[in-house]
Design a protein around this motif. Structure first.
Motif, short mmCIF file in Angstrom:
data_model
loop_
_atom_site.label_atom_id
_atom_site.label_comp_id
_atom_site.label_asym_id
_atom_site.label_seq_id
_atom_site.Cartn_x
_atom_site.Cartn_y
_atom_site.Cartn_z
N TRP A 99 0.85 -1.22 -0.09
CA TRP A 99 0.02 -0.11 -0.12
C TRP A 99 0.77 1.32 -0.07
CZ3 TRP A 99 -4.62 -0.37 -1.75
CH2 TRP A 99 -5.48 -1.37 -1.74
N GLY A 100 2.06 1.16 0.60
CA GLY A 100 2.88 2.41 0.48
C GLY A 100 3.16 2.74 -0.79
N ASP A 101 3.44 1.62 -1.77
CA ASP A 101 4.24 1.86 -2.98
C ASP A 101 2.68 2.48 -3.61
OD1 ASP A 101 6.51 0.77 -2.55
OD2 ASP A 101 6.18 -1.06 -3.52
N VAL A 102 1.64 1.94 -3.46
CA VAL A 102 0.37 2.66 -4.36
C VAL A 102 0.43 4.17 -3.96
CG1 VAL A 102 -2.01 2.76 -4.38
CG2 VAL A 102 -0.78 0.42 -4.23
N ALA A 103 0.51 4.25 -2.60
CA ALA A 103 0.36 5.67 -2.28
C ALA A 103 1.22 6.70 -2.65
CB ALA A 103 0.33 5.82 -0.66
N SER A 144 5.29 8.25 8.22
CA SER A 144 6.17 7.80 9.16
C SER A 144 6.05 6.40 9.37
CB SER A 144 6.59 8.25 10.57
OG SER A 144 5.28 8.12 11.18
N GLN A 145 4.68 5.84 9.27
CA GLN A 145 4.30 4.72 9.12
C GLN A 145 3.18 4.25 8.59
OE1 GLN A 145 3.58 3.56 13.41
NE2 GLN A 145 2.87 1.72 12.90
N VAL A 146 3.24 3.29 7.55
CA VAL A 146 2.09 2.99 6.83
C VAL A 146 0.64 2.85 7.45
CG1 VAL A 146 1.04 1.41 4.79
CG2 VAL A 146 3.33 2.18 4.83
N LEU A 147 0.97 1.80 8.52
CA LEU A 147 -0.40 1.30 8.95
C LEU A 147 -0.10 1.12 10.78
CD1 LEU A 147 -3.13 -0.24 9.31
CD2 LEU A 147 -2.01 -2.28 8.78
N GLU A 148 -1.13 1.57 11.23
CA GLU A 148 -1.04 1.43 12.72
C GLU A 148 -2.65 0.77 13.07
OE1 GLU A 148 0.00 4.97 15.36
OE2 GLU A 148 -1.90 4.34 16.18
N TRP A 149 -2.38 -0.57 13.56
CA TRP A 149 -3.36 -1.48 13.76
C TRP A 149 -3.73 -2.00 15.26
CZ3 TRP A 149 -7.97 -2.85 12.45
CH2 TRP A 149 -8.39 -3.93 12.34
N ASN A 150 -4.45 -1.43 15.65
CA ASN A 150 -5.07 -1.87 16.93
C ASN A 150 -6.57 -2.17 16.68
OD1 ASN A 150 -2.41 -1.21 18.54
ND2 ASN A 150 -3.45 1.06 18.24
N LEU A 151 -6.60 -3.54 16.51
CA LEU A 151 -8.06 -4.01 16.05
C LEU A 151 -9.06 -3.64 17.01
CD1 LEU A 151 -8.59 -7.37 14.69
CD2 LEU A 151 -10.14 -6.89 16.87
N PHE A 175 -1.08 5.64 6.99
CA PHE A 175 -0.05 6.60 6.45
C PHE A 175 -0.02 7.70 7.67
CE2 PHE A 175 -2.70 5.26 2.91
CZ PHE A 175 -1.80 4.25 2.00
N VAL A 176 0.39 7.25 8.64
CA VAL A 176 0.41 7.79 9.97
C VAL A 176 1.35 9.05 9.75
CG1 VAL A 176 0.88 7.83 12.60
CG2 VAL A 176 -0.16 5.81 10.91
N GLY A 177 0.76 10.04 10.08
CA GLY A 177 1.86 11.54 10.12
C GLY A 177 1.83 11.97 8.66
N GLY A 178 1.33 11.48 7.85
CA GLY A 178 1.34 11.95 6.40
C GLY A 178 0.26 13.19 6.11
N LYS A 179 0.82 13.89 5.45
CA LYS A 179 -0.20 15.05 5.18
C LYS A 179 -0.37 15.34 3.49
CE LYS A 179 0.43 17.36 9.09
NZ LYS A 179 0.41 16.10 9.79
N THR A 180 -1.59 15.27 3.36
CA THR A 180 -2.13 15.31 1.92
C THR A 180 -3.43 16.22 1.72
OG1 THR A 180 -2.53 13.85 -0.17
CG2 THR A 180 -3.63 13.28 1.90
N ASN A 181 -4.07 16.33 0.35
CA ASN A 181 -5.26 16.92 0.09
C ASN A 181 -5.91 16.08 -0.97
OD1 ASN A 181 -7.10 18.89 -0.89
ND2 ASN A 181 -6.54 20.16 0.53
N ILE A 182 -6.87 15.67 -0.95
CA ILE A 182 -7.65 14.68 -1.93
C ILE A 182 -8.00 15.57 -3.15
CG2 ILE A 182 -9.91 14.62 -0.94
CD1 ILE A 182 -10.13 11.70 -1.75
N ASP A 230 -3.90 16.09 7.95
CA ASP A 230 -3.53 14.73 8.06
C ASP A 230 -4.22 13.66 7.49
OD1 ASP A 230 -1.99 13.69 10.61
OD2 ASP A 230 -3.56 12.61 10.09
N ALA A 231 -3.37 12.65 7.21
CA ALA A 231 -4.05 11.57 6.42
C ALA A 231 -5.23 10.87 6.93
CB ALA A 231 -3.04 10.50 6.31
N GLU A 232 -5.40 11.06 8.47
CA GLU A 232 -6.48 10.36 9.28
C GLU A 232 -7.69 11.80 9.30
OE1 GLU A 232 -7.78 7.67 9.86
OE2 GLU A 232 -5.90 6.68 9.09
N HIS A 233 -7.32 12.91 8.77
CA HIS A 233 -8.48 13.81 8.84
C HIS A 233 -9.60 13.41 8.32
CE1 HIS A 233 -10.19 17.70 9.36
NE2 HIS A 233 -10.60 17.59 8.22
#
Ligand code: PRX
Length: 650
Positions: free
Chosen positions: A48-52, A62-69, A75-82, A256-259
């Motif tokens: 998924w990192g390659d796709v992104a 800084s991290q592609v996935l943080e998974w706490n089921l 894309f933790v910490g990543g900044k973008t705008n769709i 933020d990626a999680e916005h």
């Protein structure tokens, strides 16, 4: 030949992708698909990192996935705008003056917006929203017909970081009120009306009704039908006047990626729709990737997804996915059979559509309307067909394949949900041999399975629950303001896995066959409804003592709504009450929830502990006798009476 035998024969057929198609496709063979699938399975984050990385990020993660089921952050910490990725990104390429939206209104008016023009409109409107005080994090409700302003409004909200909540234009004032209230929307964007079968849908009137006791300070109104509307000075603003005063420069801020990007209300097992929340980065990556892979997009394609932006299909495959890929997208406002039953084929011919994506209900309706409407048109521009939203029966698949696709176009039967954000199970058209009625195999990066209640995998062809075992970027993050319901609904049924609500089986080739919902959700014409939602609407009527709603099979719409109603004592059951109740459901929810049949009964079949036995009602509604265990039934004579009652059929 009986339909049953024909259906089994079709199901057994396998269609290999045509050689000419495969040669030019991104993924050309099952060997390639399997290699990619394996790579993703072994290194989900790397994949998924390659796709992104193919998209624009203002700051890397800084991290592609943080998974706490069951919570995932991508894309933790990543900044973008769709909005930047759907627009600005293309302006420095040869796509700058390519058509982004090719729109046609129901009356036949047209508008084509290039990427440059769409970018300009989005910037103007983003500034207009900000001039009304809309800020990052504020929710904006959108209740529009399928006009370019719907896409512009979405992209402008996304740009600012104001999550949108689109309410399908077919929903009633009541339904709009519930959704606006739940989202705590600051602004509502609507139109004076929209065109549907030659008539005006009174969207502004509905909005006024929905906002009767609301504090909402701004309503933005698109002038579409020029019908008379009421106006509240200070609160109501014309769209065209707001943008006339706005600047066309709007720099896309980094989010933020999680916005939160949007919420979209969908039906669950209770009467109250849930606000499915999607976030920016993961949803962007998921829709971008799936549009490109499943539709095998080429620069010269003309892509038409016939959904409405009021549903997830419109969000992901009219707006975000195709525009992130720089595609040319057709958008059509009105009914498929207006003014004649060949409107879709007329549009396909006129705009030389090459990739066409629709719902099985539409295909069955066109089939029924007759081949003569198709024969009037040259459909040779089509190269790929898709379906979504409900199982497609093999007969409809064959007709779509032969009549619309001329036997040469692969069909992608795509399984996914509002919650999954993007397509999950689907053929890759250059690689996957298709079987009519099967969504085939999961996409690379999607770890799907069919399991028993205890989470262990089912054997080949054994029916079970369809689950996703690993997180994926475009998965919902929560139910808006109800995280407990999110955990319970999706991760509470089968320990450790996301459970979609669908039953399925996997055949000996690993192909998935979706068997339909295992809960009280029904699928009418590809629209998802909760039986409880319709029941709540019915029992809210003063003449109804009790109501139970079930789905029965329907040749065109897949399922149809049957309501069993016990009137209040002293109230006459009959046609008049039937008409009244249908109108009532339409007012409460919208025409899409109108029961096809209302059956009146003195009493409903219940267990001794007082629970309505819907299973029996489903049997009766579909015309068969009630089957299975009847020992828990309190009063068996009720069944006989119910079966004799003909009901009020629309
Ligand atoms: O039951 C499945 C059915 O539609 C449900 C999701 O509905 P919704 O969230 O409204 O999204 C529809 C558009 C993505 C699923 O739980 N469904 C969707 N696609 C298919 C399908 N059933 C069978 N085959 C499909 N291709």
């Amino acid at each position: 030949m009986s339909e049953m035998i024909e259906s089994v024969l079709h199901e057994k057929r396998v269609f290999e992708p045509a050689k000419e198609f495969a040669q030019r496709a991104r993924i050309k063979s099952m060997t390639e698909y399997e290699a990619l699938y394996k790579r993703a399975e072994e290194d989900l984050e790397g994949f998924w990192g390659d796709v992104a990385r193919e998209l624009h990020w203002f700051e890397p993660w800084s991290q592609v996935l943080e998974w706490n089921l069951p919570d995932s952050r991508w894309f933790v910490g990543g900044k973008t705008n769709i909005s930047y990725n759907c627009l600005d990104r293309h302006l420095i390429t040869e796509r700058r003056n390519k058509a982004a939206l090719i729109w046609e209104g129901e009356p036949g008016d047209q508008r084509i917006l290039t990427y440059q023009q769409l970018h300009r409109e989005v910037c103007l409107f983003a500034n207009a929203l900000e001039s009304l005080g809309v800020k990052k994090g504020d929710r904006v409700a959108i209740y529009l017909p399928l006009i370019p302003e719907a896409a512009i409004a979405m992209l402008a909200c996304a740009r600012i970081g104001a999550p949108h909540s689109i309410v399908f234009g077919g929903f009633s004032a009541e339904a709009l009120r519930d959704r606006v209230d739940d989202a705590g929307a600051k602004v509502v964007i609507t139109a004076d009306g929209g065109w549907r079968r030659g008539k005006v849908v009174p969207l502004k009137d509905n909005t006024d009704k929905a906002l009767e006791n609301s504090e909402i300070s701004h309503v933005i109104v698109v002038k579409r039908c020029e019908n008379d509307i009421a106006w509240r000075n200070g609160r109501d603003h014309w769209w065209h006047e707001l943008v006339a005063d706005a600047s066309a420069k709007h720099e896309a801020p980094a989010h933020d990626a999680e916005h939160p990007l949007f919420m979209l209300y969908t039906s669950g097992t209770t009467g109250k729709p849930k606000g499915i929340l999607h976030t920016t980065g993961g949803y962007m990556v998921g829709t971008y990737f799936t549009t490109r892979m499943v539709f095998d997009l080429r620069e010269e394609d003309t892509f038409w997804c016939t959904a409405d932006v009021g549903w997830i299909t419109g969000h992901s495959y009219i707006v975000y996915g195709p525009l992130a890929n720089g595609a040319a997208c057709v958008m059509y406002e009105g009914a498929p059979n207006y003014p004649e039953p060949d409107r879709f084929w007329d549009l396909c011919e006129k705009y030389e559509v090459s990739v066409f994506y629709t719902a099985p209900t539409a295909i069955r309706a066109f089939h029924r309307w007759g081949d003569q409407w198709v024969d009037k048109h040259d459909l040779s521009s089509l190269r790929l067909l898709g379906t979504v939203g409900e199982p497609i029966n093999p007969e409809a698949w064959m007709w779509y394949h032969n009549k619309i696709g001329g036997g040469r176009c692969p069909i992608v039967d795509t399984w996914w949900q509002t919650e999954t954000g993007a397509i999950m199970i689907s053929p890759l058209p250059g690689a996957t041999p298709t079987k009519p009625g099967s969504a085939t195999r999961p996409l690379p990066g999607i770890i799907a399975d069919v399991v028993k209640k205890d989470g262990t995998s089912c054997a080949a062809n054994e029916g079970g629950f369809l689950v996703i075992k690993q997180p994926w970027p475009s998965m919902l993050r929560t139910i808006y303001r109800d995280h407990d319901r999110f955990i319970k609904t999706y991760f509470g049924e089968i320990q450790g896995f996301y459970f979609a609500g669908d039953g399925a089986r996997r055949d000996e080739d690993g192909y998935f066959w979706i068997m339909g919902r295992v809960d009280d959700v029904i699928n009418v014409a590809g629209h998802r409804l909760s039986t409880m939602e319709v029941e709540s609407a019915l029992v809210a009527h003063e003449n109804v003592a009790e109501a139970a709603v079930v789905g029965r099979p329907d040749e065109v719409t897949g399922q149809a709504i049957v309501a069993f109603v016990t009137p209040m004592s002293g109230v006459a059951a009959g046609e008049e009450l039937g008409v009244e109740l249908r109108k009532h459901v339409t007012d409460q929810i919208g025409a899409l929830a109108r029961p096809a049949q209302i059956r009146f009964a003195d009493a409903l079949p219940k267990t001794r502990s007082g629970k309505i036995m819907r299973r029996l009602l489903r049997d009766i509604a579909s015309g068969s006798t009630a089957k299975g265990d009847l020992t828990t039934l309190e009063d068996a004579s009720i069944l006989e009476k119910l079966a004799q009652e003909r009901g009020d059929e629309e």
